[in-house]
Design an enzyme around this catalytic site. Structure first.
Site, PDB file in Angstrom:
ATOM      1  N   MET A 196       0.464  -1.425  -0.079  1.00  0.00           N
ATOM      2  CA  MET A 196       0.256   0.306  -0.019  1.00  0.00           C
ATOM      3  C   MET A 196       1.234   1.708   0.087  1.00  0.00           C
ATOM      4  O   MET A 196       0.590   2.345  -0.034  1.00  0.00           O
ATOM      5  CB  MET A 196      -1.010   0.234   0.806  1.00  0.00           C
ATOM      6  CG  MET A 196      -1.695  -1.258   1.034  1.00  0.00           C
ATOM      7  SD  MET A 196      -3.796  -0.571   1.999  1.00  0.00           S
ATOM      8  CE  MET A 196      -2.968  -0.756   3.864  1.00  0.00           C
ATOM      9  N   HIS A 243       8.730   1.692   3.686  1.00  0.00           N
ATOM     10  CA  HIS A 243       9.886   1.325   4.194  1.00  0.00           C
ATOM     11  C   HIS A 243      11.237   0.514   3.664  1.00  0.00           C
ATOM     12  O   HIS A 243      10.134  -0.455   3.008  1.00  0.00           O
ATOM     13  CB  HIS A 243       9.765   1.085   5.533  1.00  0.00           C
ATOM     14  CG  HIS A 243       8.722   0.184   5.623  1.00  0.00           C
ATOM     15  ND1 HIS A 243       8.984  -0.816   6.141  1.00  0.00           N
ATOM     16  CD2 HIS A 243       7.279   0.186   5.899  1.00  0.00           C
ATOM     17  CE1 HIS A 243       7.193  -2.129   6.432  1.00  0.00           C
ATOM     18  NE2 HIS A 243       6.912  -1.305   6.373  1.00  0.00           N
ATOM     19  N   HIS A 282       9.487  -3.174   3.133  1.00  0.00           N
ATOM     20  CA  HIS A 282       8.924  -3.179   2.032  1.00  0.00           C
ATOM     21  C   HIS A 282       9.831  -4.088   1.172  1.00  0.00           C
ATOM     22  O   HIS A 282       9.515  -4.654  -0.439  1.00  0.00           O
ATOM     23  CB  HIS A 282       8.199  -2.012   1.138  1.00  0.00           C
ATOM     24  CG  HIS A 282       6.884  -1.617   2.300  1.00  0.00           C
ATOM     25  ND1 HIS A 282       6.585  -0.748   3.430  1.00  0.00           N
ATOM     26  CD2 HIS A 282       5.525  -2.491   2.716  1.00  0.00           C
ATOM     27  CE1 HIS A 282       5.885  -0.711   3.282  1.00  0.00           C
ATOM     28  NE2 HIS A 282       4.814  -1.259   2.982  1.00  0.00           N
ATOM     29  N   GLN A 331     -10.491  -2.904   1.846  1.00  0.00           N
ATOM     30  CA  GLN A 331     -10.026  -3.666   3.149  1.00  0.00           C
ATOM     31  C   GLN A 331      -9.544  -2.388   4.412  1.00  0.00           C
ATOM     32  O   GLN A 331      -9.672  -2.849   5.615  1.00  0.00           O
ATOM     33  CB  GLN A 331      -8.526  -4.156   3.045  1.00  0.00           C
ATOM     34  CG  GLN A 331      -7.222  -3.431   2.996  1.00  0.00           C
ATOM     35  CD  GLN A 331      -5.791  -4.158   2.304  1.00  0.00           C
ATOM     36  OE1 GLN A 331      -6.195  -4.694   1.074  1.00  0.00           O
ATOM     37  NE2 GLN A 331      -5.308  -3.661   3.741  1.00  0.00           N
TER      38      GLN A 331
END
Ligand code: AMP
Length: 282
Positions: free
Chosen positions: A30, A34, A37, A63
């Site tokens: 999303m 950082h 990821h 979600q």
């Protein structure tokens, strides 16, 4: 690095790469990237033997529950673009909500039961949103391998169940949790924490370390492990426990005595920010 917004362009690129014999690794995110990821991309190359990497950045509305942080979720595409480029990612897929859901979308994908426990109790529609968007993304990117973080262990186990149940032609891998120096699991949501909360937030990983030490010392009873974790977390003024779960990784059902493949997971509100962390006993 190539940036695609349109699903058709993304799919065409993947198909072209496959005809060239490339192996495609995919990391859905999303955004507000950082090192956690970015580690997933390395993992795809190292452990998934991928020769091309695709990362998607999509803040998926389905979600998020009605009172959750969809609107204020941190977004900074320019920052993400630079980080992705520095990390050597080949393709960034950055669709709009309209590209993914259109006006007429009516289809949801849901893994029964596993999405209703643990995080599914406070977030009852969350995992249905995740499995729906991951399905769409897999159909668009057509990867050989997709990598998810252990940080969201319940999410990984649900996605793995889905790919097996639906005979999806993708291998899903789980990569380890990347942490700050003090042990806090990296998360895009950590920027919500004020300095006091940031100090308290380390109680999640500390509680898990305590459990790990007890298990190393021979403790097997889930209730005793949970008691020690609860007591530790409750010493922190800004912390409020959502759940502590000690479950079987196969079905996420609670177990009374830890064994191999036990997931110890917790969700704790630090102020208003809900953080999660876990360990898997191997
Ligand atoms: P998100 O952007 O939060 O949806 O996360 C995208 C992917 O990154 C998911 O597979 C997460 O599990 C993974 N991830 C997030 N934080 C970490 C972390 N600290 N270490 C490893 N993986 C992570």
């Amino acid at each position: 690095m190539i940036i695609f917004q349109r699903p058709e362009e993304m799919t065409q690129w993947s198909r072209d790469q496959k005809t060239l014999g490339q192996r495609i690794g995919f990391v859905p995110t999303m955004g507000f990237l950082h090192p956690g990821h970015l580690s997933l991309v390395e993992f795809a190359k190292m452990h998934g033997r991928c020769t091309q990497s695709v990362m998607s950045i999509f803040v998926n509305p389905t979600q998020f529950g009605p009172n959750e942080d969809f609107e204020k979720y941190p977004r900074d595409f320019e920052r993400d673009r630079k980080l992705a480029e520095q990390a050597g990612i080949d393709v960034l897929f950055y669709p709009s909500v309209n590209d993914i859901y259109g006006k007429f979308a009516r289809t949801l994908v849901e893994v029964e039961d596993m999405g209703k426990v643990m995080c599914g109790i406070t977030r009852p529609t969350h995992f249905r949103g995740v499995t729906t968007v991951v399905n769409k993304l897999f159909n668009i990117v057509e990867p050989h391998v997709a990598v998810f973080g252990q940080k969201d262990a319940q999410q990984f186990l649900i996605i793995k169940r889905m790919t097996q149940d639906l005979f999806m032609p993708v291998e899903v891998l789980m990569a380890p949790i990347i942490r700050e120096n003090d042990g806090l699991a990296m998360s895009s949501r950590n920027i919500y924490l004020n300095p006091n909360e940031r100090r308290d937030a380390v109680c999640l990983s500390q509680a898990l370390n305590k459990a790990q030490e007890m298990i190393a010392g021979g403790e097997v009873h889930s209730s005793r492990l949970a008691d020690v974790m609860r007591t530790h977390i409750e010493k922190h003024a800004s912390a409020r426990i959502d759940y502590i779960a000690i479950v079987d990784t196969e079905n996420l059902l609670p177990i009374l005595q830890v064994q191999k493949n036990t997931l110890i997971a917790l969700a704790v509100y630090i102020g208003k920010t809900r953080l999660i962390d876990n360990i898997i006993i191997s």
